[in-house]
Design a protein around this motif. Structure first.
Motif, PDB file in Angstrom:
ATOM      1  N   UNK A   1       0.844  -1.193   0.000  1.00 27.47           N
ATOM      2  CA  UNK A   1       0.000   0.000   0.000  1.00 27.47           C
ATOM      3  C   UNK A   1       0.882   1.247   0.000  1.00 27.47           C
ATOM      4  N   UNK A   2       0.396   2.285  -0.670  1.00 30.93           N
ATOM      5  CA  UNK A   2       1.167   3.518  -0.810  1.00 30.93           C
ATOM      6  C   UNK A   2       0.313   4.741  -0.519  1.00 30.93           C
ATOM      7  N   UNK A   3       0.944   5.758   0.072  1.00 29.84           N
ATOM      8  CA  UNK A   3       0.371   7.096   0.096  1.00 29.84           C
ATOM      9  C   UNK A   3       1.039   7.852  -1.048  1.00 29.84           C
ATOM     10  N   UNK A   4       0.227   8.257  -2.020  1.00 33.56           N
ATOM     11  CA  UNK A   4       0.733   8.865  -3.253  1.00 33.56           C
ATOM     12  C   UNK A   4       0.791  10.375  -3.074  1.00 33.56           C
ATOM     13  N   UNK A   5       2.025  10.900  -3.004  1.00 34.08           N
ATOM     14  CA  UNK A   5       2.188  12.321  -2.694  1.00 34.08           C
ATOM     15  C   UNK A   5       3.016  13.083  -3.719  1.00 34.08           C
ATOM     16  N   UNK A   6       3.492  12.418  -4.770  1.00 32.54           N
ATOM     17  CA  UNK A   6       4.278  13.148  -5.752  1.00 32.54           C
ATOM     18  C   UNK A   6       5.215  12.261  -6.539  1.00 32.54           C
ATOM     19  N   UNK A   7       6.215  12.889  -7.127  1.00 29.99           N
ATOM     20  CA  UNK A   7       7.092  12.217  -8.079  1.00 29.99           C
ATOM     21  C   UNK A   7       7.822  11.035  -7.475  1.00 29.99           C
ATOM     22  N   UNK A   8       8.351  11.177  -6.261  1.00 33.10           N
ATOM     23  CA  UNK A   8       9.156  10.095  -5.698  1.00 33.10           C
ATOM     24  C   UNK A   8       8.290   8.945  -5.205  1.00 33.10           C
ATOM     25  N   UNK A   9       7.134   9.232  -4.666  1.00 25.34           N
ATOM     26  CA  UNK A   9       6.237   8.129  -4.292  1.00 25.34           C
ATOM     27  C   UNK A   9       5.776   7.392  -5.548  1.00 25.34           C
ATOM     28  N   UNK A  10       5.572   8.120  -6.632  1.00 20.08           N
ATOM     29  CA  UNK A  10       5.169   7.469  -7.885  1.00 20.08           C
ATOM     30  C   UNK A  10       6.258   6.543  -8.419  1.00 20.08           C
ATOM     31  N   UNK A  11       7.515   6.944  -8.263  1.00 22.24           N
ATOM     32  CA  UNK A  11       8.611   6.076  -8.686  1.00 22.24           C
ATOM     33  C   UNK A  11       8.645   4.798  -7.842  1.00 22.24           C
ATOM     34  N   UNK A  12       8.382   4.941  -6.549  1.00 20.89           N
ATOM     35  CA  UNK A  12       8.353   3.765  -5.672  1.00 20.89           C
ATOM     36  C   UNK A  12       7.205   2.832  -6.049  1.00 20.89           C
TER      37      UNK A  12
END
Length: 362
Positions: free
Chosen positions: A96-107
Motif C-alpha cells: 500500500x502507498x500514500x501517493x504524494x508526488x514524483x518520488x512516491x510514484x517512482x516507488x
C-alpha cells in the motif's frame, strides 16, 4: 572562505563547511595510519571501527530502539524502491502507498514489478499540493506494508504527522528529510534514505530496519539484493562505499556537536521562515505551490507569473552567488532546498534577494 556559494541544490546538496574542512585535513592521512581512508581495507580494524561508530552515532541521534539494524548500502533510494518489495512483498499480499508526488510514484512503479500494489490515499487530484488526510486510513488484511515518502523533494510537501498503521509495517523513504527533525523510529518497520541531502555525499544509502522484517529474505533473491545478506554481514558483505560512510560519520558528529536533531529542526524552522515570509508577503509576486500546513522544511517550491520572469530570477540569482534555485525539470518553477547544512545566512541572503528582485520587477 569568502567565495562559498549560497548552495540551494536539491541533491547532491550542501555539506557543512566544518565537515569539508575536517575531510580536507584527513584526506591524505587518516588518524596517523599513513594512508587515506580511501586506501584502507574495509576488513581493517580502522574501517570496522568507523563502521560501528557511524551506526552508533545514528542510533544515538535518532534514539533508535533495540531491535533495529542500521545498514549502509549502495544504489541510492532508487534501488530501495525495488529492494523493499523484493524483500517484504510476499505472494497474496499488497504493498500500500500514500501517493504524494514524483518520488512516491517512482516507488509505486517499481513495486508493481514485484507484486500487487494499492493506493491507500492520494493527493494527485490536488496536484500534490498537500499531504492526503490519513485520519481515516484503512488498510486491507492483505497489506504487506504501507509506504510513505515523508518529504517530496520535487513538490515540496512534508508529512507533519505519521499515519497509524497498527500491525502493518510502515516503510518510509526519508531521503530528503532524514535527521531534519526528531522522529519516533519505533513507528516504522523500515526507513531508507540516500545520503546526498542531509547525511553526506552520494554513494551510500542508509537503511534502518526492524530485525524481524529483514532476518529472512526470500531465498530466490540475488544475494546482493537481500536485506539479510547485509544485516548479517554488518554492511561488510562486499566492499562498502568507504569514503561516503566516512563523510556520513563526520556529518553525524557535526549534528551531535551542534545540539542534535531537535536543534536542527529549530534552525530549519528559523531559516526557512525567512524564505516563506518573502513568498507570503510578496502580494502574489511569488506564489507558493504547497498549502501552508504541508510545506516542507527542506524544499521550498514557488512560482512567478511567467516562465520568462522565473528564468530572469534564476539568471540574476546565479550572478549574485546563488546556486540551485531552478525547479525540477519535470515541474518547472523555482525551488530552494534548505537542508541542515544550508546556513541561516544563506537563507537570509536569499530572502533579501527575493525582496530586491520584486522591487525591481514587480
Amino acid at each position: 572562505m569568502t567565495n562559498r556559494a549560497y548552495n540551494f541544490n536539491a541533491g547532491p546538496a550542501a555539506l557543512p563547511l566544518e565537515v569539508l574542512q575536517k575531510a580536507q585535513e584527513q584526506l591524505v592521512e587518516y588518524q596517523g595510519i599513513g594512508m587515506s581512508i580511501m586506501e584502507i581495507s574495509h576488513r581493517s580494524s580502522q574501517y570496522e571501527q568507523l563502521n560501528e561508530e557511524t551506526q552508533s552515532l545514528l542510533k544515538e541521534l535518532y534514539a533508535i530502539p533495540d531491535g533495529y539494524k542500521v545498514m549502509f548500502l549502495q544504489g541510492g533510494g532508487s534501488t530501495q524502491f525495488a529492494m523493499v518489495p523484493m524483500n517484504l512483498l510476499s505472494a497474496g499480499k499488497k504493498a500500500y502507498f500514500v501517493q504524494t508526488g514524483a518520488w512516491s510514484n517512482k516507488a509505486i512503479k517499481e513495486a508493481k514489478l514485484f507484486g500487487e500494489t494499492a493506493i491507500a490515499a492520494s493527493s494527485e487530484g490536488e496536484k500534490y499540493s498537500r499531504i492526503p488526510d490519513l485520519s481515516q486510513l484503512q488498510l486491507g488484511d492483505d497489506a504487506a506494508y504501507l509506504h510513505i515518502t515523508t518529504n517530496e523533494t520535487i513538490e515540496g510537501t512534508e508529512f507533519t504527522e505519521l499515519p497509524d498503521t497498527g500491525n502493518v509495517p510502515l516503510v518510509g523513504d526519508m531521503s530528503s528529510d532524514i535527521l531534519s527533525r526528531p522522529l519516533d523510529v519505533s513507528k516504522f518497520g523500515l526507513i531508507y534514505a540516500g545520503a546526498q541531502k542531509n547525511l553526506g555525499p552520494s554513494g551510500v544509502t542508509v537503511v534502518i530496519a526492524r530485525d524481524e522484517l529483514i532476518q529472512d529474505s526470500p531465498k530466490h533473491l540475488a544475494t546482493m539484493l537481500r536485506y539479510d545478506t547485509h544485516a548479517k554481514a554488518n554492511s561488510l558483505y562486499n566492499t562498502p562505499p568507504v569514503y561516503s560512510v566516512y563523510m556520513v560519520n563526520l556529518v553525524l558528529k557535526w549534528i551531535k556537536e551542534h545540539g542534535g536533531v531537535a536543534v536542527m529542526e529549530k534552525r530549519n524552522k528559523e531559516k526557512t521562515s525567512l524564505i516563506y515570509s518573502a513568498i507570503d508577503n510578496s502580494g502574489g509576486f511569488y506564489r507558493g505551490i504547497v498549502q501552508p500546513e504541508y510545506r516542507s522544511l527542506m524544499n521550498i517550491t514557488f512560482r512567478m507569473e511567467s516562465e520568462e520572469l522565473e528564468k530572469k530570477f534564476v539568471k540574476e540569482s546565479e550572478q549574485n552567488g546563488f546556486v540551485g534555485l531552478k525547479g525540477h525539470r519535470d515541474v518547472g518553477g523555482l525551488r530552494a532546498s534548505t537542508y541542515n547544512a544550508v546556513p541561516f545566512e544563506a537563507c537570509q541572503a536569499l530572502a533579501a534577494f527575493m525582496t530586491d528582485f520584486q522591487k525591481r520587477n514587480g
